[in-house]
Design a protein around this motif. Structure first.
Motif, PDB file in Angstrom:
ATOM      1  N   ASN A   1      35.048  38.372  30.282  1.00  0.00           N
ATOM      2  CA  ASN A   1      35.119  37.508  31.470  1.00  0.00           C
ATOM      3  C   ASN A   1      34.550  38.181  32.716  1.00  0.00           C
ATOM      4  O   ASN A   1      34.529  37.587  33.797  1.00  0.00           O
ATOM      5  N   GLY A   2      34.148  39.439  32.587  1.00  0.00           N
ATOM      6  CA  GLY A   2      33.612  40.158  33.734  1.00  0.00           C
ATOM      7  C   GLY A   2      34.647  40.935  34.512  1.00  0.00           C
ATOM      8  O   GLY A   2      34.311  41.564  35.524  1.00  0.00           O
ATOM      9  N   ASP A   3      35.912  40.930  34.073  1.00  0.00           N
ATOM     10  CA  ASP A   3      36.950  41.695  34.766  1.00  0.00           C
ATOM     11  C   ASP A   3      36.825  43.178  34.417  1.00  0.00           C
ATOM     12  O   ASP A   3      36.450  43.534  33.288  1.00  0.00           O
ATOM     13  N   GLU A   4      37.169  44.048  35.377  1.00  0.00           N
ATOM     14  CA  GLU A   4      36.953  45.479  35.224  1.00  0.00           C
ATOM     15  C   GLU A   4      38.286  46.234  35.117  1.00  0.00           C
ATOM     16  O   GLU A   4      39.290  45.840  35.714  1.00  0.00           O
ATOM     17  N   TYR A   5      38.264  47.340  34.340  1.00  0.00           N
ATOM     18  CA  TYR A   5      39.433  48.194  34.161  1.00  0.00           C
ATOM     19  C   TYR A   5      38.957  49.641  34.327  1.00  0.00           C
ATOM     20  O   TYR A   5      38.043  50.081  33.607  1.00  0.00           O
TER      21      TYR A   5
ATOM     22  N   ASP B   1      32.904  58.430  36.524  1.00  0.00           N
ATOM     23  CA  ASP B   1      33.842  57.308  36.534  1.00  0.00           C
ATOM     24  C   ASP B   1      33.474  56.355  35.398  1.00  0.00           C
ATOM     25  O   ASP B   1      32.292  55.997  35.234  1.00  0.00           O
ATOM     26  N   ASN B   2      34.483  55.922  34.629  1.00  0.00           N
ATOM     27  CA  ASN B   2      34.253  55.031  33.487  1.00  0.00           C
ATOM     28  C   ASN B   2      34.989  53.720  33.718  1.00  0.00           C
ATOM     29  O   ASN B   2      36.188  53.714  34.021  1.00  0.00           O
ATOM     30  N   ILE B   3      34.275  52.618  33.568  1.00  0.00           N
ATOM     31  CA  ILE B   3      34.846  51.297  33.808  1.00  0.00           C
ATOM     32  C   ILE B   3      34.631  50.442  32.558  1.00  0.00           C
ATOM     33  O   ILE B   3      33.506  50.353  32.044  1.00  0.00           O
ATOM     34  N   LEU B   4      35.711  49.832  32.087  1.00  0.00           N
ATOM     35  CA  LEU B   4      35.637  48.892  30.975  1.00  0.00           C
ATOM     36  C   LEU B   4      35.515  47.481  31.545  1.00  0.00           C
ATOM     37  O   LEU B   4      36.276  47.100  32.440  1.00  0.00           O
ATOM     38  N   VAL B   5      34.548  46.694  31.032  1.00  0.00           N
ATOM     39  CA  VAL B   5      34.314  45.329  31.507  1.00  0.00           C
ATOM     40  C   VAL B   5      34.554  44.369  30.350  1.00  0.00           C
ATOM     41  O   VAL B   5      33.931  44.503  29.285  1.00  0.00           O
TER      42      VAL B   5
ATOM     43  N   ILE C   1      25.314  45.815  35.827  1.00  0.00           N
ATOM     44  CA  ILE C   1      26.510  45.212  36.417  1.00  0.00           C
ATOM     45  C   ILE C   1      26.876  45.994  37.679  1.00  0.00           C
ATOM     46  O   ILE C   1      26.994  47.224  37.636  1.00  0.00           O
ATOM     47  N   THR C   2      27.033  45.293  38.777  1.00  0.00           N
ATOM     48  CA  THR C   2      27.470  45.956  40.004  1.00  0.00           C
ATOM     49  C   THR C   2      28.989  45.981  40.019  1.00  0.00           C
ATOM     50  O   THR C   2      29.629  44.928  40.131  1.00  0.00           O
ATOM     51  N   PRO C   3      29.598  47.158  39.855  1.00  0.00           N
ATOM     52  CA  PRO C   3      31.056  47.215  39.763  1.00  0.00           C
ATOM     53  C   PRO C   3      31.722  46.931  41.101  1.00  0.00           C
ATOM     54  O   PRO C   3      31.135  47.146  42.172  1.00  0.00           O
ATOM     55  N   THR C   4      32.962  46.453  41.026  1.00  0.00           N
ATOM     56  CA  THR C   4      33.743  46.202  42.233  1.00  0.00           C
ATOM     57  C   THR C   4      34.800  47.273  42.466  1.00  0.00           C
ATOM     58  O   THR C   4      35.322  47.397  43.571  1.00  0.00           O
ATOM     59  N   LEU C   5      35.104  48.072  41.408  1.00  0.00           N
ATOM     60  CA  LEU C   5      36.149  49.083  41.545  1.00  0.00           C
ATOM     61  C   LEU C   5      35.659  50.332  42.262  1.00  0.00           C
ATOM     62  O   LEU C   5      36.427  51.043  42.901  1.00  0.00           O
TER      63      LEU C   5
END
Length: 411
Positions: free
Chosen positions: A82-86, A75-79, A244-248
């Motif tokens: 501002n700390g928002d995740e995609y 899984d790949n997450i862009l941050v 970073i602890t992801p939320t997604l």
């Protein structure tokens, strides 16, 4: 792989000897590397582009046993800053050392300058879960376009002239008449009168210096250069452990590895102590990237140079060379004056006749003036060649190159 599979419990991991995070000699059996965007790098992105933001990674098994990188997905997450995740598209963990591209739900014209991160999370099959973080800085702006104006150089030849003087001498005569008396019966006196010399001037063209005028009409020639794919050098170090602890998604590697390593009082070299507060985490990430930032690099070209196609803007210079010396001979006249004496005999006696005056021819003298005429005999138009380089590449080759994390070169 569904997101729920990431929530692997610490108990299950304790059964895997190779995942002993508390072992000081243990290292991750599967690591990730950045290709186009690498950890601690700084990059330029074209804000006028509507292409989606993508990044390329590859994975590598670090052990000789069967653990390594398993046939699983990541899984790949862009941050964003501002700390928002995609959530971006998944990539495969296998085969080893194979470039894998992930596409994010954000176009380049939606980016902004700042510190960004990507998080890579996977259960790694039945082996040890992984959670890595790749931090980098983006400068997002319009590319700068500069115009190059060529200089056209014309060649011209100069012929030096050496003057040689040739002297011609002429003689002017002056006649002086004297009178003597002779006793005779009949006297017939005669006087010769020589008029004053008359000087006339004439101009002689001794030669013509012919000059050639040059003018330039540049010829534009298009040179097509086929671009090739240039892939950045491999990142020298693996991506560090995720801070970073992801939320997604839920990451088993974060809860397991961090807890066990912290409880043992030890943390691996690539693990960082992370502030618990979100704002503090963002501030820490910005400070860390600012300290590591050295130079801008990246897939998008920040400056593009175009050749001016308006030939009237071109600057024309002349390159001169010297030919063999040409010799011109100038003939100069010198005058020498001589005096001629004549005698008039006056007869003295019974009869004296009237004096007779004889007029001699008028002496003449010509003064010659020499000149060199300069004339433009021809105008030569030269057509210097200006090469306009156009870069081209098949669309398929370009997309394949981007998928490998490279860029088409020359830009």
């Amino acid at each position: 792989m569904t997101l729920s599979l990431l929530a692997i419990s610490a108990t299950a991991q304790d059964d895997t000897a190779t995942c002993d995070y508390d072992d000081p000699d243990w290292s991750n059996p599967c690591v990730s590397y950045g290709v186009d965007f690498q950890d601690q790098g700084s990059y330029f992105q074209n804000i006028s582009s509507t292409d989606p933001f993508t990044f390329v990674s590859f994975f590598e098994g670090m052990t000789l046993d069967a653990v390594g990188c398993q046939a699983d997905t990541c899984d790949n997450i862009l941050v964003d800053p501002n700390g928002d995740e995609y959530l971006c598209s998944d990539t495969n963990l296998t085969p080893d050392d194979t470039n894998q591209m992930s596409t994010c739900p954000m176009d380049k014209d939606q980016l902004w300058s700042g510190d960004w991160s990507v998080i890579l999370i996977s259960n790694n099959g039945d082996a040890c879960p992984i959670a890595y973080e790749r931090d980098f800085s983006l400068t997002v702006a319009e590319p700068v376009t500069t115009t190059y104006t060529p200089t056209v150089t014309l060649s011209a030849t100069i012929t030096p002239i050496t003057n040689v003087t040739s002297i011609t001498t002429t003689t002017d005569s002056i006649t002086v008449t004297s009178t003597v008396t002779s006793a005779k019966t009949t006297v017939k006196p005669t006087t010769t009168v020589t008029p004053h010399q008359v000087t006339s001037t004439k101009t002689v063209t001794m030669g013509t210096v012919r000059k050639t005028k040059y003018t330039a009409v540049p010829t534009l020639v298009t040179k097509t250069v086929v671009q090739t794919c240039s892939i950045p050098p491999t990142q020298r170090w693996p991506d560090p452990f995720c801070t970073i602890t992801p939320t997604l998604v839920s990451a088993a590697a974060l809860s397991t590895a961090s807890a066990e390593a912290t409880s043992a009082g030890r943390r691996r070299d690539n693990m960082r102590r992370v502030p618990a507060d979100r704002a503090a985490r963002i501030a820490e990430r910005k400070a860390r990237l600012a300290a590591a930032r050295k130079e801008k690099r990246g897939l998008d070209v920040a400056t593009t140079t175009l050749t001016d196609l308006n030939t009237s803007d071109y600057v024309t210079t002349t390159s001169t060379s010297t030919a063999a010396t040409s010799t011109m001979i100038i003939t100069s006249q010198a005058t020498v004056t001589t005096t001629l004496s004549t005698t008039t005999t006056v007869l003295s006696g019974t009869t004296v006749l009237s004096q007779v005056t004889i007029t001699a021819p008028t002496p003449t003298k010509t003064h010659t003036m020499y000149t060199v005429v300069t004339s433009t005999v021809a105008t030569i138009t030269k057509h210097p060649t200006i090469t306009i380089t156009v870069h081209t590449a098949p669309a398929k080759s370009t997309s394949v190159c981007y998928a490998k994390g490279g860029k088409m070169w020359p830009a």
